[in-house]
Design an enzyme around this catalytic site. Structure first.
Site, PDB file in Angstrom:
ATOM      1  N   PHE A  24       0.807  -1.209   0.000  1.00 22.26           N
ATOM      2  CA  PHE A  24       0.000   0.000   0.000  1.00 22.26           C
ATOM      3  C   PHE A  24       0.844   1.264   0.000  1.00 22.26           C
ATOM      4  O   PHE A  24       0.390   2.336  -0.312  1.00 22.26           O
ATOM      5  CB  PHE A  24      -0.864  -0.002   1.260  1.00 22.26           C
ATOM      6  CG  PHE A  24      -0.036  -0.227   2.502  1.00 22.26           C
ATOM      7  CD1 PHE A  24       0.682   0.815   3.056  1.00 22.26           C
ATOM      8  CD2 PHE A  24       0.057  -1.497   3.066  1.00 22.26           C
ATOM      9  CE1 PHE A  24       1.477   0.591   4.168  1.00 22.26           C
ATOM     10  CE2 PHE A  24       0.849  -1.714   4.166  1.00 22.26           C
ATOM     11  CZ  PHE A  24       1.564  -0.670   4.724  1.00 22.26           C
ATOM     12  N   VAL A  46       5.383   3.207   5.852  1.00 20.55           N
ATOM     13  CA  VAL A  46       4.999   3.670   7.172  1.00 20.55           C
ATOM     14  C   VAL A  46       6.194   4.373   7.816  1.00 20.55           C
ATOM     15  O   VAL A  46       7.309   3.864   7.763  1.00 20.55           O
ATOM     16  CB  VAL A  46       4.552   2.492   8.058  1.00 20.55           C
ATOM     17  CG1 VAL A  46       4.168   2.985   9.443  1.00 20.55           C
ATOM     18  CG2 VAL A  46       3.389   1.774   7.430  1.00 20.55           C
ATOM     19  N   ASP A  58      -9.031  -8.743   5.687  1.00 21.46           N
ATOM     20  CA  ASP A  58      -7.606  -8.839   5.372  1.00 21.46           C
ATOM     21  C   ASP A  58      -6.820  -9.093   6.653  1.00 21.46           C
ATOM     22  O   ASP A  58      -5.791  -8.478   6.903  1.00 21.46           O
ATOM     23  CB  ASP A  58      -7.128  -7.570   4.677  1.00 21.46           C
ATOM     24  CG  ASP A  58      -5.810  -7.782   3.944  1.00 21.46           C
ATOM     25  OD1 ASP A  58      -5.455  -8.961   3.708  1.00 21.46           O
ATOM     26  OD2 ASP A  58      -5.147  -6.801   3.619  1.00 21.46           O
TER      27      ASP A  58
END
Ligand SMILES: *[C@@H]1O[C@H](CO)[C@@H](O)[C@H](O)[C@H]1NC(C)=O
Ligand SMILES: *[C@@H]1O[C@H](CO)[C@@H](O)[C@H](O)[C@H]1NC(C)=O
Ligand SMILES: *[C@@H]1O[C@H](CO)[C@@H](O)[C@H](O)[C@H]1NC(C)=O
Ligand SMILES: *[C@@H]1O[C@H](CO)[C@@H](O)[C@H](O)[C@H]1NC(C)=O
Ligand SMILES: *[C@@H]1O[C@H](CO)[C@@H](O)[C@H](O)[C@H]1NC(C)=O
Ligand SMILES: *[C@@H]1O[C@H](CO)[C@@H](O)[C@H](O)[C@H]1NC(C)=O
Ligand SMILES: *[C@@H]1O[C@H](CO)[C@@H](O)[C@H](O)[C@H]1NC(C)=O
Ligand SMILES: *[C@@H]1O[C@H](CO)[C@@H](O)[C@H](O)[C@H]1NC(C)=O
Ligand SMILES: *[C@@H]1O[C@H](CO)[C@@H](O)[C@H](O)[C@H]1NC(C)=O
Ligand SMILES: *[C@@H]1O[C@H](CO)[C@@H](O)[C@H](O)[C@H]1NC(C)=O
Ligand SMILES: *[C@@H]1O[C@H](CO)[C@@H](O)[C@H](O)[C@H]1NC(C)=O
Ligand SMILES: *[C@@H]1O[C@H](CO)[C@@H](O)[C@H](O)[C@H]1NC(C)=O
Length: 484
Positions: free
Chosen positions: A330, A333, A444
């Protein structure tokens, strides 16, 4: 066209059970890796070493060799259990080499025990040298089923293993291998001992004696157990596990022996069921898709960012590499320090990320409403131009996968910790499913989405794939297959 109704709660329970299974069984093969690493010339030699071991497995159950010269030289051996055919031996070595490459990347010294073989290498010559363990690693595995007369059983096991050791080390064959069968009440105990070839008889004897002491200590009252040492191996069970390697009888496989096989069977069955359930779920759900889309649109309208991009940039030193905590499909972080001194984790969605504005909105809406000690807390968020950012509370102990799949860190997860993590995840999921005003299906749930706080409490994160159910709605449909 199939038109099936799938109860979502049933479905998510299957999912939860499945992840708990994976968690409980996620104990990998037995391996030790040194923490000193090698350079690329040695890596090259290591690959050749594995090839050489593999090719020799067609003719022998034991082989020791070295590859390379000078400081880059590597020594290695494999040992297959004596009863293993050369074809299985070769397969086992392939598996061990693959696992070593994966689990001990660049280690200068490593040992791997698989079900039927050991592969070991080192930068030091260990030819004919006896070593029960490498820096304290001695692997044991027990069949969790208990025997009814432990004292008597233990003493017979001790005697049997003692006799076999004598045979293996000093017997007329002196081939460093022995098996034996001994009756016990209504059963038969099957036992096997083996030293890795090229040990002296005395060394073989002492290695096995230490292993026997270990097995009587660690695995007291277990119906079957094994010790995998660097230079010797022993195992006993109440079913024949050598020779023609019969499958263990169903009533005797609480642990150990058939565990890997059973794990695979269970996971396969569950996966197939899941796939079928998911398919049915999707087909059914396709019908309601329009309604879902409309609701999503409504939600988009409510969204409003509440932390400025500037303050996030400041907090993360302009998203500097040194603040980076991790990277996923995605995006990345980062660790950040807000101006009020709060430690946060900033998730920055990559521009190409599949998590578009819609998923982002889902996640924001969701986490804002959900507060539970096993769900990750959202401090804020920000959408500006292409940037989509989440600001979460900071989790010092990273995520569960970091522990589970790292051979060194895995040891810190003892069973009581694992249980508490499992219960925490279950509580989090229960909250999502039943305790909040909304019903939320995460979709998920996997180890990398379970974060750990400083006390190792689990917190479920990443709601990008989640699906929201309103009020008492108990069924829904979707046109897209998502998640894990
Ligand atoms: C390797 O591990 C040992 C103890 O396990 C530690 O003392 C040593 O400093 C470590 N070496 C490196 C290079 O990390
Ligand atoms: C065993 O490995 C050595 C290299 O270490 C190689 O020369 C030899 O051909 C191999 N034997 C077989 C049977 O493959
Ligand atoms: C397997 O090993 C045996 C000796 O133990 C040998 O006779 C046989 O040729 C080997 N098989 C293969 C495929 O190399
Ligand atoms: C290992 O085997 C070699 C021959 O292959 C022999 O010369 C040597 O003595 C053996 N070492 C031990 C410790 O048995
Ligand atoms: C295993 O290795 C550790 C560390 O080197 C050592 O303290 C221990 O005595 C060894 N155990 C055995 C049984 O050799
Ligand atoms: C086996 O015995 C041990 C100790 O005696 C006990 O802790 C364990 O719960 C028992 N396991 C089973 C499956 O009965
Ligand atoms: C196991 O057998 C040995 C003799 O072979 C004996 O010295 C030892 O005390 C026995 N250990 C146990 C726990 O019974
Ligand atoms: C971040 O970047 C901006 C401009 O790109 C710069 O003014 C600021 O000093 C930078 N901050 C840090 C902490 O590097
Ligand atoms: C942003 O919104 C979140 C969730 O509603 C809230 O917890 C947080 O305090 C807000 N932050 C700011 C800076 O307003
Ligand atoms: C598990 O680990 C924790 C933390 O290290 C410790 O407090 C606890 O006693 C351990 N439990 C067992 C059964 O070893
Ligand atoms: C978890 O994080 C805390 C705080 O940073 C630390 O003290 C603790 O050792 C960590 N626990 C583990 C198992 O790494
Ligand atoms: C859901 O609740 C409403 C009232 O709040 C009720 O009229 C409706 O029948 C319920 N639907 C189901 C499927 O239980």
């Amino acid at each position: 066209m199939v038109h099936s109704h799938v109860d979502c709660f049933c479905f998510t329970r299957i999912l939860l059970l499945y992840s708990l299974f994976v968690l409980a069984f996620a104990e990998a093969p037995y391996n030790f890796c040194s923490n000193t690493t090698i350079g690329s010339p040695i890596q090259y030699n290591l690959n050749n070493l594995f090839l050489s071991l593999h090719s020799n497995a067609s003719v022998s159950n034991f082989y020791y060799t070295s590859i390379g010269n000078g400081p880059d030289r590597l020594f290695g051996l494999y040992m297959c259990l004596d009863y293993v055919t050369n074809v299985s031996c070769q397969d086992c070595i392939t598996m061990a080499s693959t696992d070593l490459t994966k689990l001990c990347p660049e280690a200068r010294e490593a040992v791997m025990w698989e079900e039927l073989c050991e592969v070991r290498y080192s930068y030091k010559d260990f030819y004919g040298q006896y070593m029960l363990n490498v820096t304290g690693n001695l692997f044991t595995d027990i069949n969790m089923m208990n025997i009814s007369e432990p004292e008597q059983y233990r003493s017979i096991v001790n005697d049997t293993l003692g006799d076999l050791t004598k045979q293996a080390a000093f017997g007329s064959l002196a081939n460093m291998y022995a098996t034996g069968e001994v009756p016990f009440i209504d059963r038969t105990i099957y036992a096997l001992v083996q030293c890795s070839g090229n040990l002296s008889a005395e060394d073989c004897n002492s290695c096995l004696h230490i292993a026997i002491t270990e097995i009587l200590t660690c695995c007291y009252s277990a119906i079957g157990a094994r010790v995998m040492g660097t230079s010797c191996y022993l195992r006993y069970e109440v079913y024949p596990f050598y020779g023609d390697a019969l499958a263990p009888p169903k009533n005797l496989i609480a642990g150990s022996g058939g565990r890997k096989k059973w794990m695979i069977i269970i996971l396969t069955i569950v996966s197939v069921c899941l796939a079928i359930a998911l398919l049915g779920y999707c087909v059914y759900c396709h019908v309601n898709n329009k309604r879902t889309q409309k609701r999503r649109k409504d939600m988009k309208d409510q969204e409003s960012p509440n932390i400025s991009l500037t303050s996030i940039c400041e907090a993360t030193n302009n998203f500097s590499e040194s603040n980076k905590l991790g990277q996923g499909g995605f995006g990345s972080v980062y660790k950040g320090l807000l101006s009020d001194g709060k430690e946060v984790a900033v998730k920055r969605l990559s521009r190409s990320s599949e998590q578009g504005l819609r998923e982002f909105t889902t996640e924001v809406q969701l986490i804002k409403k959900l507060q539970h000690k096993n769900l990750v807390r959202l401090w804020g968020f920000c959408v500006k131009g292409d940037e989509k950012l989440f600001v979460y509370e900071y989790m010092p102990n990273n995520s569960l996968d970091v522990f589970l799949f790292d051979p060194k860190k895995r040891v810190q997860l003892n069973w009581s910790r694992r249980l508490s993590i499992i219960s925490g995840i279950a509580r989090g999921v229960l909250c999502l499913h039943e305790d909040s005003r909304l019903r939320v299906i995460h979709r998920d749930l996997k180890a990398s989405n379970v974060l750990l706080d400083h006390d190792m409490n689990p917190k479920i994160s990443d709601f990008g794939m989640a699906k929201i159910f309103e009020g008492n709605q108990s069924e829904s449909t979707t046109g897209i297959i998502v998640g894990t």
